[in-house]
Design an enzyme around this catalytic site. Sequence first.
Site, PDB file in Angstrom:
ATOM      1  CD  GLU A 100       1.708  -3.667  -2.217  1.00 14.20           C
ATOM      2  OE1 GLU A 100       1.952  -2.465  -2.431  1.00 14.20           O
ATOM      3  OE2 GLU A 100       1.644  -4.506  -3.132  1.00 14.20           O
ATOM      4  CG  HIS A 101       0.095   1.151  -1.954  1.00  8.84           C
ATOM      5  ND1 HIS A 101      -0.902   1.968  -1.489  1.00  8.84           N
ATOM      6  CD2 HIS A 101      -0.512   0.007  -2.344  1.00  8.84           C
ATOM      7  CE1 HIS A 101      -2.065   1.361  -1.599  1.00  8.84           C
ATOM      8  NE2 HIS A 101      -1.861   0.151  -2.114  1.00  8.84           N
ATOM      9  CG  ASP A 102       0.247   5.216  -0.352  1.00  9.97           C
ATOM     10  OD1 ASP A 102       0.863   6.292  -0.452  1.00  9.97           O
ATOM     11  OD2 ASP A 102      -0.217   4.601  -1.328  1.00  9.97           O
TER      12      ASP A 102
END
Length: 208
Positions: free
Chosen positions: A134-136
């Site tokens: 997922e993000h980041d």
Amino acid sequence: MTQLIGVYGAAGCGRGIMPLLRAQYPNAELVFIDDEQAPGRVNGHAIIDWTGFLERENPEKFVSIAIAAPKTRQILAAKCATSGIRLIEARAASVVEMDKVVIGDGACLSPFVTLTSNIRIGHCFHANLYSYVEHDCVIGDCVTLAPGAKVNGNVTIGDHAYIGAGALLRQGLTIGAGAIVGMGAVVTRDVPSGTTVVGNPATPLVKD
């Protein structure tokens, strides 16, 4: 003479990566590199040893390191660099990659992998079937995600970590270098470097 691509490792991982490269590079010559199994053939491709690969006269040579053990991938990546052989990415057509994803050389991205947005990943990353990031997230070199591994947002994973099949990493965690997350583990706390965790919730493995 055609481009030559060697899949380093003729065991299960390599046999899963070879069809991806065959689809990506239909005009290339593809072989397995495996010092223990050479000479031979598997799934229609020759198995040769490292010396034989180096001796081939193809004008362009590349290697995909298809071995699950992260530290072994690191050793082989250094071996390729010393010989001037570049690493190549293997990527299934079904991989989903969103915005601002940076991936180092030599990744192996299996079918139905998802990488969302603003992710930074080191070299020789392995993401197996149905795994996601997922993000980041920030992921180091030679990290392995086994099939169905779930890495939620803002997770940091150190070099050579192994995330087992079906494991779930809670958002915001840090997984240390060389850590192992067992199959199906639900990780709710940071994992120190070199530690193996198992279970739900995941706790350090205690050896008898």
